[in-house]
Scaffold this active site. Structure first.
Site, PDB file in Angstrom:
ATOM      1  N   GLY A   1     -18.891  24.630 -19.561  1.00 19.39           N
ATOM      2  CA  GLY A   1     -18.799  25.292 -20.844  1.00 19.39           C
ATOM      3  C   GLY A   1     -18.843  24.605 -22.220  1.00 19.39           C
ATOM      4  O   GLY A   1     -18.566  24.508 -22.973  1.00 19.39           O
ATOM      5  N   ALA A   2     -20.232  23.730 -21.929  1.00 24.50           N
ATOM      6  CA  ALA A   2     -20.297  22.569 -22.868  1.00 24.50           C
ATOM      7  C   ALA A   2     -21.519  22.972 -24.012  1.00 24.50           C
ATOM      8  O   ALA A   2     -21.941  22.137 -24.653  1.00 24.50           O
ATOM      9  CB  ALA A   2     -21.190  21.542 -21.993  1.00 24.50           C
TER      10      ALA A   2
ATOM     11  N   TYR B   1      -5.843  37.667 -19.746  1.00 25.62           N
ATOM     12  CA  TYR B   1      -6.002  36.175 -20.174  1.00 25.62           C
ATOM     13  C   TYR B   1      -4.833  35.243 -19.999  1.00 25.62           C
ATOM     14  O   TYR B   1      -4.948  34.364 -19.363  1.00 25.62           O
ATOM     15  CB  TYR B   1      -6.128  36.474 -21.478  1.00 25.62           C
ATOM     16  CG  TYR B   1      -6.682  35.081 -22.187  1.00 25.62           C
ATOM     17  CD1 TYR B   1      -7.846  34.148 -21.823  1.00 25.62           C
ATOM     18  CD2 TYR B   1      -5.926  34.075 -22.922  1.00 25.62           C
ATOM     19  CE1 TYR B   1      -8.137  33.031 -22.376  1.00 25.62           C
ATOM     20  CE2 TYR B   1      -6.114  32.836 -23.434  1.00 25.62           C
ATOM     21  CZ  TYR B   1      -7.350  32.417 -23.186  1.00 25.62           C
ATOM     22  OH  TYR B   1      -7.852  30.827 -23.478  1.00 25.62           O
TER      23      TYR B   1
ATOM     24  N   GLY C   1     -18.412  25.176 -28.882  1.00 25.53           N
ATOM     25  CA  GLY C   1     -17.007  24.997 -29.062  1.00 25.53           C
ATOM     26  C   GLY C   1     -16.355  23.562 -28.894  1.00 25.53           C
ATOM     27  O   GLY C   1     -17.184  22.444 -28.875  1.00 25.53           O
ATOM     28  N   ILE C   2     -15.201  23.482 -28.106  1.00 25.17           N
ATOM     29  CA  ILE C   2     -14.554  22.296 -27.661  1.00 25.17           C
ATOM     30  C   ILE C   2     -15.180  21.617 -26.593  1.00 25.17           C
ATOM     31  O   ILE C   2     -15.426  20.525 -26.228  1.00 25.17           O
ATOM     32  CB  ILE C   2     -13.179  22.358 -27.443  1.00 25.17           C
ATOM     33  CG1 ILE C   2     -13.032  23.260 -26.343  1.00 25.17           C
ATOM     34  CG2 ILE C   2     -12.276  22.771 -28.650  1.00 25.17           C
ATOM     35  CD1 ILE C   2     -11.346  23.057 -26.064  1.00 25.17           C
ATOM     36  N   GLY C   3     -16.016  22.367 -25.802  1.00 23.96           N
ATOM     37  CA  GLY C   3     -16.813  21.855 -24.501  1.00 23.96           C
ATOM     38  C   GLY C   3     -18.019  21.208 -25.107  1.00 23.96           C
ATOM     39  O   GLY C   3     -18.019  20.033 -24.670  1.00 23.96           O
TER      40      GLY C   3
ATOM     41  N   SER D   1      -4.124  27.060 -21.754  1.00 26.60           N
ATOM     42  CA  SER D   1      -3.810  27.433 -22.961  1.00 26.60           C
ATOM     43  C   SER D   1      -2.312  28.102 -23.302  1.00 26.60           C
ATOM     44  O   SER D   1      -1.774  28.216 -22.008  1.00 26.60           O
ATOM     45  CB  SER D   1      -4.577  28.878 -23.165  1.00 26.60           C
ATOM     46  OG  SER D   1      -3.980  29.602 -24.546  1.00 26.60           O
TER      47      SER D   1
END
Length: 297
Positions: free
Chosen positions: A15-16, A169, A19-21, A144
């Site tokens: 997931g790069a 989730y 966002g934070i990825g 999370s």
């Protein structure tokens, strides 16, 4: 800003592309690591790769395209990595999704559960031999705080009875915590550690997958308590690179605690549930693999 020296280290970040990825991949590249980005969208992945190379002045930034909601794609991504690399020092499971409506993967699995939990489970299984050979090595699960609202519904893991975005989730993120603790026990003595974390309420496009009241609540939370992706990536980077955590395993860290170890929810320490979940996960993955073999005939 993390300042660890990662020269000579190989890091894989899922997931790069945003966002934070992406921020995590960028900072690891700045530290000198060889970074392998796993991204679903080729155009976004290539753009992020070019941006990270330029910002870090590090050309050792590789790209693997895979939709991790599909277990066959997880297997292909692992195979592609192993064809090129014989070492892996840091495996960061950052990719995740949240769906306002129930979606089903080609494996017949609920999309949130498959992407957020089963994909990391399988990818780790496929790469654990490389991690052991590269020890000391680390596995980092980006979970999370939503895991505190989760419950593993073994009778309805596919969400067929009554789908709820909050339930799906929360369940997937709690499953990540169970996975972290069980895997830590199984990897004890190998030199491979595994830890989970809550990155904070990060303001990004992640909430775009929700609708209605859930989307509104998410936007309000971001507005009143959200942090930017740079701050959001710091807990991941701390767990992935900090020298003081080289032997720490089976722990949960939170941005709200300045990246320090903190307890996860009380239910997350239930050993019986986590072992049952492991067995069920292996069965789901085996079922998927048998189906793929049957289709190939």
């Amino acid at each position: 800003m993390a300042t660890s020296n990662m020269q000579g280290k190989v890091c894989l970040v899922t997931g790069a592309s945003g966002g934070i990825g992406k921020e995590t991949a960028r900072e690891l590249a700045r530290m000198g690591a060889t970074v392998v980005m796993v991204c679903r969208n080729r155009a976004k992945g290539q753009a992020a790769q070019a941006e990270i190379k330029a910002a870090s002045r590090n050309d050792r930034v590789d790209l693997i395209i895979a939709d991790l909601s599909q277990l066959s794609e997880v297997r292909r991504a692992a195979g592609e990595f192993k064809q090129k690399y014989t070492q892996l020092h840091v495996l960061i499971h950052n990719a995740g999704t949240i769906n306002g409506e129930r979606k089903v993967t080609p494996d017949g699995l609920e999309n949130t559960f498959a992407t957020n939990y089963l994909a990391p489970f399988l990818l780790t299984e496929l790469l654990v031999d490389v991690l052991k050979a590269s020890a000391p090595a680390r596995i980092v699960n980006v979970s999370s705080y939503a895991h505190t609202q989760g419950k593993i519904d073994f009778a309805d893991l596919r969400g067929t009875r009554r789908y709820s975005v909050v339930k799906a989730y929360g369940q997937s993120k709690l499953a990540q915590i169970y996975f972290t603790y069980e895997l830590a026990d199984r990897l004890s003595g190998t030199g491979v550690t595994v830890n989970a974390l809550h990155p904070g309420m990060v303001v990004s496009s992640f909430n775009s997958g929700t609708r209605g009241i859930v989307h509104l609540i998410g936007e309000l939370c971001y507005f009143f308590g959200g942090i930017d992706v740079e701050k959001g990536a710091q807990t991941t980077l701390y767990v992935a690179t900090s020298p003081e955590l080289v032997r720490v395993s089976g722990k949960y860290f939170s941005q709200n605690k300045q990246g320090k170890e903190t307890p996860s929810s009380k239910p997350s320490y239930d050993v019986a549930i986590r072992r049952r979940l492991w067995e069920v996960s292996e069965a789901l993955i085996d079922q998927s693999e048998r189906s793929q073999v049957a289709l190939a005939k």
